[in-house]
Scaffold this motif. Sequence first.
Motif, short mmCIF file in Angstrom:
data_model
loop_
_atom_site.label_atom_id
_atom_site.label_comp_id
_atom_site.label_asym_id
_atom_site.label_seq_id
_atom_site.Cartn_x
_atom_site.Cartn_y
_atom_site.Cartn_z
N ARG A 4 0.83 -1.21 0.00
CA ARG A 4 0.00 0.00 0.00
C ARG A 4 0.86 1.26 0.00
N GLU A 5 1.89 1.26 0.84
CA GLU A 5 2.77 2.43 0.95
C GLU A 5 3.61 2.60 -0.32
N THR A 6 4.03 1.48 -0.91
CA THR A 6 4.80 1.54 -2.16
C THR A 6 3.96 2.14 -3.28
N ASN A 7 2.71 1.70 -3.38
CA ASN A 7 1.82 2.24 -4.41
C ASN A 7 1.58 3.73 -4.21
N TYR A 27 10.83 7.75 2.06
CA TYR A 27 9.74 7.36 2.94
C TYR A 27 10.22 7.55 4.39
N ILE A 28 9.39 8.16 5.23
CA ILE A 28 9.76 8.36 6.63
C ILE A 28 9.12 7.31 7.53
N GLY A 29 7.82 7.10 7.38
CA GLY A 29 7.17 6.11 8.23
C GLY A 29 5.67 6.17 8.10
N SER A 30 4.99 5.24 8.76
CA SER A 30 3.53 5.15 8.72
C SER A 30 2.98 4.88 10.11
N GLY A 31 1.76 5.38 10.33
CA GLY A 31 1.01 5.07 11.54
C GLY A 31 -0.34 4.52 11.15
N THR A 342 19.07 8.17 11.98
CA THR A 342 17.67 8.32 12.37
C THR A 342 16.71 7.96 11.24
N ALA A 343 17.24 7.50 10.12
CA ALA A 343 16.36 7.13 9.01
C ALA A 343 15.64 5.83 9.32
N PRO A 344 14.36 5.69 8.89
CA PRO A 344 13.65 4.44 9.12
C PRO A 344 14.28 3.31 8.29
#
Length: 345
Positions: A4-7, A27-31, A342-344
């Motif tokens: 989902r995040e890649t799309n 990309y930093i991150g997801s919640g 600090t990168a994800p």
Amino acid sequence: MNDRETNLAWNLKRYFDHDGRYFLESYIGSGAQATVFKLRTRDSDNQGTDRFVIKIPWTAELQWDSFHTISEVEAMKTFRGAAHVVQLLETTADQDPLKKENVPDATKLPANRWIYTMASPGGPMEWLENGTLAGFMERAQKKGHPLPNRILWRLFMCLVRMCIAFAWPDAHDESKVELEDPRDEVPRSICYNPDIGSGNLVFGPFVPDDINLEHRLTPVLKMIDLGLVERRDTPHKKAWSKLVSMSIRLIGEQMFMINGVGRGADPDPTLDSDLEKIVSWCMSSSEDDRPQLLELAIWVSNAVKGRDAAWYREQMPGPANDGEEDESILNLVHELIINANTAPE
């Protein structure tokens, strides 16, 4: 990133490539509610005002049975000028690539509520490069020894400032970013954020000669996620105090979880007993036993200003507190924050 995040990343890339002014950098991150990416302008490699953060919500705003949240954009507008809350960048239709029509191969985004933050011209940078409090805590724990008290007091002061920002939500001057200070009056309304977690607290830039003493040894800590902020009317001081007390308990719990506070059941000779007591009072199950916000701000501010390395040498002598020296703290800050990865993943 999952599928989902890649799309979503590819979809955003189409918008920004079509516009030509911006580059989707990483990309930093997801919640649970949103995914966050980093952008920059194509004509610069600098780390200044050309870097942006964009937050893309997945769904409509969450509403819980126990309270009604305001939109995150409204919350960020409310806290314009508050030094310990990330600052919003507003865009017009011609400035925002995601508002363009007929972008080849680009599909409509999940919600028309994306948010940009960036470095404000002439003001402090809002691209927060130095990672989350959660990441800092993890790296500190791996070192295997407690954090210096002077770092803990400064983190505590940042959390207290956040409480002050929420206690007087309409007191900020949006034309300039300043420290949040207590006020005398009871405001007509108050904001409450139940989601004050270490993953939603991010270190800003480190400015050793900062005009504010409390940020000369450690970077400012900022709240970045306002997706669950509630705004309630406060017709009298009792209603206001009750909600403030709820926030005080949250920051007390956060301090308890930070490496160094609440290290174990046995007394710790390296931990400032006053710090331990105040954190314990903040976490009290009884509202009446928790400190008032004004007295809490005074206690913590006085400790930041008055408890320097000489104070700890005199009051808590011993090799365990050698880390309270300025040089030791600066070395630790560079190791665990400034120069840390600090990168994800």
